[in-house]
Write a protein that holds these residues in place. Structure first.
Motif, PDB file in Angstrom:
ATOM      1  N   LEU A 391       0.699  -1.005   0.177  1.00 39.15           N
ATOM      2  CA  LEU A 391      -0.354   0.141   0.422  1.00 39.15           C
ATOM      3  C   LEU A 391       0.864   1.067  -0.129  1.00 39.15           C
ATOM      4  O   LEU A 391       0.504   2.416  -0.855  1.00 39.15           O
ATOM      5  CB  LEU A 391      -1.029   0.112   1.746  1.00 39.15           C
ATOM      6  CG  LEU A 391      -2.253  -1.134   1.358  1.00 39.15           C
ATOM      7  CD1 LEU A 391      -2.677  -1.198   2.704  1.00 39.15           C
ATOM      8  CD2 LEU A 391      -3.522  -1.084  -0.556  1.00 39.15           C
ATOM      9  N   ALA A 392       2.021   1.394   1.104  1.00 39.14           N
ATOM     10  CA  ALA A 392       2.976   2.147   1.372  1.00 39.14           C
ATOM     11  C   ALA A 392       3.366   3.144  -0.342  1.00 39.14           C
ATOM     12  O   ALA A 392       3.388   4.248  -1.076  1.00 39.14           O
ATOM     13  CB  ALA A 392       3.838   2.298   2.268  1.00 39.14           C
ATOM     14  N   LEU A 393       3.993   1.792  -1.139  1.00 38.99           N
ATOM     15  CA  LEU A 393       3.999   1.412  -2.783  1.00 38.99           C
ATOM     16  C   LEU A 393       3.167   2.174  -3.730  1.00 38.99           C
ATOM     17  O   LEU A 393       3.864   2.700  -3.853  1.00 38.99           O
ATOM     18  CB  LEU A 393       5.079   0.341  -3.065  1.00 38.99           C
ATOM     19  CG  LEU A 393       6.470   0.002  -3.065  1.00 38.99           C
ATOM     20  CD1 LEU A 393       6.715  -1.242  -3.018  1.00 38.99           C
ATOM     21  CD2 LEU A 393       7.108   1.325  -3.261  1.00 38.99           C
ATOM     22  N   GLU A 394       2.014   2.069  -3.762  1.00 39.76           N
ATOM     23  CA  GLU A 394       1.189   1.875  -4.335  1.00 39.76           C
ATOM     24  C   GLU A 394       1.370   3.879  -3.798  1.00 39.76           C
ATOM     25  O   GLU A 394       0.584   4.712  -4.485  1.00 39.76           O
ATOM     26  CB  GLU A 394      -0.465   1.792  -4.513  1.00 39.76           C
ATOM     27  CG  GLU A 394       0.040  -0.051  -4.366  1.00 39.76           C
ATOM     28  CD  GLU A 394      -0.463  -0.067  -6.066  1.00 39.76           C
ATOM     29  OE1 GLU A 394      -0.824   1.420  -6.470  1.00 39.76           O
ATOM     30  OE2 GLU A 394       0.499  -1.131  -6.936  1.00 39.76           O
ATOM     31  N   MET A 397       4.168   5.467  -6.186  1.00 44.75           N
ATOM     32  CA  MET A 397       3.804   5.998  -7.249  1.00 44.75           C
ATOM     33  C   MET A 397       2.673   6.695  -7.602  1.00 44.75           C
ATOM     34  O   MET A 397       2.907   7.609  -8.872  1.00 44.75           O
ATOM     35  CB  MET A 397       3.799   4.074  -7.832  1.00 44.75           C
ATOM     36  CG  MET A 397       4.303   3.055  -7.402  1.00 44.75           C
ATOM     37  SD  MET A 397       3.634   1.158  -7.285  1.00 44.75           S
ATOM     38  CE  MET A 397       3.353   1.751  -9.230  1.00 44.75           C
ATOM     39  N   ALA A 398       1.463   6.857  -7.096  1.00 48.22           N
ATOM     40  CA  ALA A 398       1.218   7.568  -7.689  1.00 48.22           C
ATOM     41  C   ALA A 398       1.313   8.509  -7.568  1.00 48.22           C
ATOM     42  O   ALA A 398       0.878   9.950  -8.533  1.00 48.22           O
ATOM     43  CB  ALA A 398      -0.425   7.672  -7.142  1.00 48.22           C
ATOM     44  N   LEU A 399       1.851   9.622  -6.263  1.00 46.22           N
ATOM     45  CA  LEU A 399       2.245  10.879  -5.747  1.00 46.22           C
ATOM     46  C   LEU A 399       3.807  11.374  -6.974  1.00 46.22           C
ATOM     47  O   LEU A 399       4.084  11.963  -7.538  1.00 46.22           O
ATOM     48  CB  LEU A 399       3.072  11.085  -4.537  1.00 46.22           C
ATOM     49  CG  LEU A 399       3.775  12.038  -4.207  1.00 46.22           C
ATOM     50  CD1 LEU A 399       2.971  13.186  -4.912  1.00 46.22           C
ATOM     51  CD2 LEU A 399       4.383  11.782  -3.099  1.00 46.22           C
ATOM     52  N   SER A 400       4.384   9.657  -7.577  1.00 49.65           N
ATOM     53  CA  SER A 400       5.572  10.017  -8.476  1.00 49.65           C
ATOM     54  C   SER A 400       5.497  10.279  -9.771  1.00 49.65           C
ATOM     55  O   SER A 400       6.019  10.786 -10.352  1.00 49.65           O
ATOM     56  CB  SER A 400       6.997   8.557  -7.828  1.00 49.65           C
ATOM     57  OG  SER A 400       7.686   8.896  -6.810  1.00 49.65           O
TER      58      SER A 400
END
Length: 699
Positions: A391-394, A397-400
């Motif tokens: 979840l933290a990676l998702e 990724m959305a922010l990046s």
């Protein structure tokens, strides 16, 4: 919960970010402290473990079941509520690292105390082991390696422990296979104003000891480097090097005089002359009088394979008990609870003070319920950790995806030379056209890389934060017409395979240094709920010609713990055997850190021999692997197969653990610490130095 985002050039001041995040967390937690009339509402109180000016620590057992815990009690009449909340919040945020004492959920307050629960260390603190003599060299190395990793973990989150000393190191077994740094009461965000210690304290650095009220200094990680250096000395010598790091303390004056004399005398003053040159070099770096040039704690990993000169530790009178600390802490041993009271009657007649109880024998490392041994099944906690990482990676990724720089690489950066090439892209050494800053730029063509695949690898590197054995990501992603790119720190001496001499390997000290650093990097990755999954010499970059420092790179195959994985091609030597059989679920095998432990064992074998132990971990297809399985099952090291003839029984034991075919019995990557400083290779056939660039059988 992170106290700050991974390093990003656009995030602003990291000190402010950390302090702000911590303050917000304290405010949120303030509404969640549970008031109770008595601690006995939730715990069976067993005995006192220790006390000091901070309060008390009690051994207790939750009434709803579960292992024994250490309850830390802070008196409300002398400790501010915000101070208690800050210590609790910091502890919760860093509890994922095994080198930091785990703080458990559920802060409490009674009419007289604030209380927080922490994991219980059955062997007490490190000072209790240093009353008469120093530790053996292997144990000293274990202790400082674990503490170095813990401090690096804190520093990567913008925090400074600021109270590293033997009293605050908790020990979980008599040989220090696991220790943890506790007492986060003085831990603050980096840059926080810090004054001189309230009294003479051997572990305080000279820059703080020189302060006079009301002067302060910004708190820096160099404070922890100094504390670690003093602790290393204590662990080896069973005494402090000085009473306070100021003149006219004779111990400090002798050390400071030796450090500042130019040219420096070859012979250090007693008792520093008892350390071998590598250990002395490490101590000089950690105890550099100038905080600006003091080496970071994780520099310890570069010295673990060297001889420290502590093979015959002698008894030393007095031990650490002869030196008092600033807060007058004392060990209470088995003191009864009659010495501590909340003012209520004792309603636990079945737990008399001083009575031996099963809580004194806390079992460590038991296999959790519901975990399939042969299939590597996940427990609920393991699955939760992996889901949180996913979840933290998702989110990242959305922010990046919204912050990618839209430009052609050549417009921003000058190409210097290629650093590496692979099936999925290339790595270039570049310089910023305006600032001249040097970077490594990984470029992935859009023809073979999706935006999601690029963002995933980019964000995994960012999520790992700062670790000296992991290539640092700079938080800058670029989207061009035909490629995606991101920037990392440049590592200029190639990959590890260029240093491994065919059929010989590396020099033993270099092999141990590499193994220690890679184990620390993998342990850091695992603490984030991730599994690396691609350990091989090509993904280990070398920072210097002597192969003293290495860094792990390429996180394209890294996945959250519990991700279902199927083997789609033929296995390679690094493939764990559980991936070669039918998966336990139709979708695949839930991955876990045991996969990395297997790969680390194979890589370690390569470093020591210069060739692979087998081609495939399949008994029916590979006779070398079949011989290994039969040999390991026999339990007779002397009957080793031909490829293992040059190794010692110490190396056999280490590799048997990492290369156990059963994932639930496989040793964790951290087990390498137990074998450092001992011979791994027999003298005959010891590797010679190999010029950079020669590649051999491993390729």
């Amino acid at each position: 919960m992170e106290l700050r985002d991974p390093e990003n050039q656009e995030d602003g001041d990291p000190e402010e970010d950390t302090a702000t995040a911590l303050q917000r967390l304290v405010e949120l937690t303030a509404t969640r402290v549970t008031p109770v009339r008595s601690l006995r509402v939730q715990y069976h109180l067993i005995r006192k473990l220790g006390s000091g000016s901070y309060g008390h620590v009690l051994l207790a057992r939750p009434r709803q079941g579960g292992p024994a815990v250490a309850l830390k009690l802070l008196p409300r009449d002398s400790v501010l509520r915000t101070t208690f909340l800050r210590e609790f919040c910091v502890g919760r945020c860093v509890s994922s690292h095994p080198g930091l004492l785990q703080t458990l959920a559920g802060p409490l307050e009674t009419p007289r105390h604030f209380a927080l629960a922490q994991e219980y260390a059955p062997c007490g603190d490190l000072s209790g082991m240093l009353q008469e003599r120093g530790l053996p060299e292997l144990q000293v190395k274990r202790v400082v390696a674990q503490l170095a990793g813990a401090l690096d973990f804190l520093h990567g989150r913008g925090l400074v422990h600021a109270d590293v000393k033997p009293d605050n190191v908790l020990v979980f077994d008599p040989v220090c296979s696991r220790v943890a740094l506790g007492d986060l009461g003085l831990t603050r965000p980096e840059g926080s104003p810090t004054s001189a210690p309230p009294g003479p304290l051997p572990s305080a650095p000279p820059e703080l000891c020189l302060l006079l009220p009301p002067d302060t200094l910004p708190l820096r990680p160099a404070v922890d480097s100094w504390g670690l250096g003093v602790l290393l000395f204590c662990a080896a010598m069973a005494c402090f090097p000085w009473g306070v790091a100021l003149a006219p303390d004779p111990g400090f004056e002798a050390f400071a005089g030796w450090m500042t004399t130019r040219p420096q005398p070859l012979q250090p003053p007693p008792p520093w002359d008892q350390f071998a040159p590598p250990a002395l070099a490490l101590l000089q770096g950690l105890l550099d009088l100038d905080q600006e040039t003091r080496i970071p704690p994780l520099a310890v990993l570069g010295f673990l394979g060297d001889d420290w000169g502590l093979k015959e530790n002698k008894e030393r009178p007095g031990g650490l008990g002869s030196v008092s600390s600033e807060d007058g802490e004392e060990e209470e041993g088995g003191a009864s609870l009659e010495e501590w009271s909340e003012g209520e009657e004792n309603d636990d007649n079945d737990e008399m003070p001083g009575k031996p109880s099963e809580e004194k024998r806390v079992e460590m490392g038991a296999v959790e319920n519901g975990a399939g041994e042969d299939l590597g099944g996940l427990t609920a906690e393991e699955l939760r950790q992996g889901q949180e990482a996913a979840l933290a990676l998702e989110d990242m990724m959305a922010l990046s995806a919204q912050t990618l720089v839209q430009a052609e690489v050549d417009e921003l950066y000058q190409h210097v030379r290629p650093l590496g090439q692979g099936r999925f892209g290339r790595v270039l050494l570049v310089t910023h056209r305006q600032k001249g800053t040097t970077f490594a730029l990984k470029q992935l063509p859009k023809a073979s890389t999706t935006l999601r695949g690029f963002l995933y690898e980019f964000c995994v590197g960012l999520s790992l934060g700062s670790h000296s054995a992991i290539v640092a990501a700079y938080g800058i992603g670029v989207e061009s017409v035909d490629s995606y790119s991101f920037l990392t720190e440049p590592v200029l001496h190639g990959d590890l395979i260029a240093f491994i001499q065919p059929k010989v390997g590396l020099l033993q000290p270099a092999a141990q240094r590499c193994a220690a650093q890679l184990a620390s990097a993998l342990e850091h990755i695992h603490s984030r709920g991730l599994v690396y999954r691609d350990l091989k010499p090509e993904n280990v970059l070398v920072c210097d010609p002597a192969c003293r420092w290495v860094k792990l790179t390429d996180f394209g195959h890294t996945r959250p713990r519990g991700t279902l994985l199927r083997l789609v091609g033929p296995p390679i030597p690094y493939t764990a055997p559980e991936l070669c059989g039918p998966p336990p679920l139709p979708e695949g095998l839930p991955i876990q850190p045991a996969l990395d432990a297997w790969a680390l064992g194979v890589l370690l074998f390569c470093l020591l021999t210069g060739y692979f132990p087998w081609d495939q971990p399949l008994v029916e297809a590979d006779p070398f692997y079949e011989d290994y399985v039969i040999w390991q099952a026999s339990g007779q090291p002397q009957a080793r197969p031909q490829p293992w003839l040059g190794l010692t029984p110490v190396a056999d034991a280490l590799l048997w653990g990492l290369l156990d075919p059963h994932p639930r019995r496989r040793s964790p990557v951290s087990s390498i610490r137990d074998y450092l400083g001992r011979p791994w290779r027999q003298r005959e056939g010891e590797a010679e130095e190999v010029p950079q660039g020669e590649k051999g059988d491993l390729e």
